[in-house]
Write an enzyme that holds these catalytic residues in place. Structure first.
Site, PDB file in Angstrom:
ATOM      1  N   HIS A 145       1.047  -1.209   0.017  1.00 33.25           N
ATOM      2  CA  HIS A 145      -0.150  -0.156  -0.196  1.00 33.25           C
ATOM      3  C   HIS A 145       0.883   1.401   0.048  1.00 33.25           C
ATOM      4  CE1 HIS A 145      -2.962  -2.457   0.555  1.00 33.25           C
ATOM      5  NE2 HIS A 145      -4.411  -1.922   0.077  1.00 33.25           N
ATOM      6  N   LYS A 169      -9.994  -7.936   7.771  1.00 33.41           N
ATOM      7  CA  LYS A 169     -10.386  -8.140   9.153  1.00 33.41           C
ATOM      8  C   LYS A 169     -10.467  -6.982   9.971  1.00 33.41           C
ATOM      9  CE  LYS A 169      -6.690 -10.099  11.290  1.00 33.41           C
ATOM     10  NZ  LYS A 169      -6.267  -9.705  12.761  1.00 33.41           N
TER      11      LYS A 169
END
Lengths: 279, 186
Positions: free
Chosen positions: B37, B102
């Protein structure tokens, strides 16, 4: 005097790293099964069933239960009648190197906390050594995932905060962690000691088999109270809601300074892994 | 309710997904976690192209274990999504539609989800062996030096997921526990 060679240690640590990552200890499996049976919320029951299914798939395919095969936390109990032929810490690190490479485990250790990079073999191991009496060497490998480790917390409470202060801090830690540590969790809690010792106690508490209470009835009762109150928070498996937020709470305590009440909560997940050997 | 979704996705089809629903996702999913990222956003800063087509894409926050001989992937469950919160709004604004991970997301991510009609889905944390069963092919497409953090192109079939944040901003991590507590209130 018993002589144990570095090669013996290396081979055993390798084996423990692989074993711990592929198969959960029996006590953790039992706790998951019992939680599924006690769970009355359908979504939560389904998730717990899938966690059991995951254990089966991992065993069949011989692949890790979880992709975060952890930092290799290694606990050593070294009898003072043992002579190590070689370098103990190097032997453990060599075992971690072999286990993580040959066992197809993930290399999750950044070489530097700020400059990052990767050590490529999951070393160094995070080793805690205790010298005991006798001629045995006990090694426990606890691969610790970071999703739950990141949700851990330490606070220096005031003595006046007392037991309620401890309960409030634990509940606050679990609530703010929510879904992040992959509930149902396993909690290791340290109470007392100093800033550094309390963190150690909380990790040591994760070594205790689930369901085995603290030998001191006062702390056993506190463990039961915490487990009950945590499981009334409603977070549930994966944070989707339900009864089963936590499988087990273990407390390790020790004397502390008259002015202090240190508390540490080491959060672990439903994949609380450990494997031991005694040489 | 259960939905069958195939990537790339459109805003229109994601509208039917509600927080708490089940999804079986098939098609192409790109893996990216912390370092990927960071590097994707550095690419954008330099005006360079991302390693994959972001429009309608699904990004899975996962760092799998190495695959054994004869397997396409090792264990491959989700990592904690919150660490990607700093980067996700930018990717959503560029067309990323499905995030898989999650754990909780922050308000900036929720706002970007609503703004772009995207969704946040959860895989089962800690069930890496089970999740890997849905991966039919895996190929590193960028930054192999990142190891488990490299960007991979996964072909998945019926990856079992749960809608956590839907395109209206409803969040299962808030509604799920609240509903349980309401039903069990004595």
């Amino acid at each position: 005097m018993k002589i144990i060679t570095a090669d013996q240690i290396r081979a055993n640590v390798k084996k423990l790293c692989i074993e711990a990552n592929l198969k959960l200890p029996e006590d953790v499996v039992r706790a998951l099964t019992a939680a599924k049976e006690a769970e009355d919320w359908p979504v939560a029951k389904d998730i717990l069933g899938l966690l059991e299914e995951n254990l089966k798939v991992a065993a069949e395919k011989e692949i890790p239960i979880c992709q975060d095969t952890g930092a290799a936390c290694v606990f050593v109990e070294l009898g003072n009648d043992v002579h190590i032929d070689g370098d103990l810490e190097q032997a453990i690190n060599d075992g971690v190197h072999d286990g993580y490479i040959e066992g197809y485990l993930r290399k999750s250790i950044a070489a530097d906390p700020l400059r990052r990079g990767n050590t490529e073999d999951n070393t160094p191991a995070f080793i805690t050594t205790h010298i005991t009496t006798g001629d045995k060497l006990k090694i426990t490998v606890l691969p610790k995932g970071c999703g739950s480790e990141n949700m851990s917390a330490l606070r220096m409470l005031k003595p006046a905060d007392g037991v309620q202060g401890v309960v409030d801090f634990v509940l606050e830690t679990v609530s703010s962690a929510g879904s992040n540590p992959c509930p149902p969790t396993v909690l290791g809690i340290g109470i007392g000691g100093t800033f550094d010792k309390v963190a150690y106690l909380s990790k040591k508490a994760l070594l205790r088999p689930l369901g085995e209470p603290n030998p001191d009835p006062y702390y056993a009762e506190l463990e039961a109270r915490l487990l009950k109150e945590i499981n009334e928070l409603g977070i549930g498996p994966q944070g989707f809601g339900g009864r089963t937020t936590c499988l087990s709470v273990a407390i390790e305590q020790m004397p502390t300074h008259v002015a202090g009440l240190p508390v540490a909560v080491n959060v672990s997940c439903h994949v609380t892994r450990r494997a031991s050997v005694e040489l | 309710m259960e939905h069958i979704i195939k990537t790339p996705v459109t805003t229109e089809e994601l509208k039917a997904l509600k927080a708490g629903d089940s999804v079986l996702l098939s098609g192409i999913v790109y893996t990216a976690r912390d370092q990927a990222h960071k590097q994707m956003c550095e690419c954008l800063d330099r005006g360079e192209a991302l390693p994959f087509d972001i429009e309608g894409s699904a990004i899975y926050y996962v760092g799998p274990t190495p695959e054994k001989e004869g397997m396409v992937i090792g264990s491959a469950g989700p990592t904690t999504s919150g660490r990607m919160d700093a980067y996700s709004p930018r990717l959503l604004d560029l067309g990323n539609k499905v995030m898989i991970g999650k754990g909780k997301r922050n308000d900036a991510v929720k706002d970007a989800i609503i703004r772009n009609g995207a969704v946040y889905l959860a895989a089962i944390g800690g069930a890496g062996a089970l999740m890997a069963s849905s991966v039919k092919n895996a190929e590193v497409i960028a930054w192999p030096e990142l190891g488990c953090e490299a960007v991979r192109r996964l072909e998945v079939e019926n990856l079992p997921l749960t809608v956590v944040i839907d395109s209206t901003g409803q969040d299962l991590y808030e509604t799920g526990p609240a509903e349980y507590l309401k039903k069990t209130a004595r």
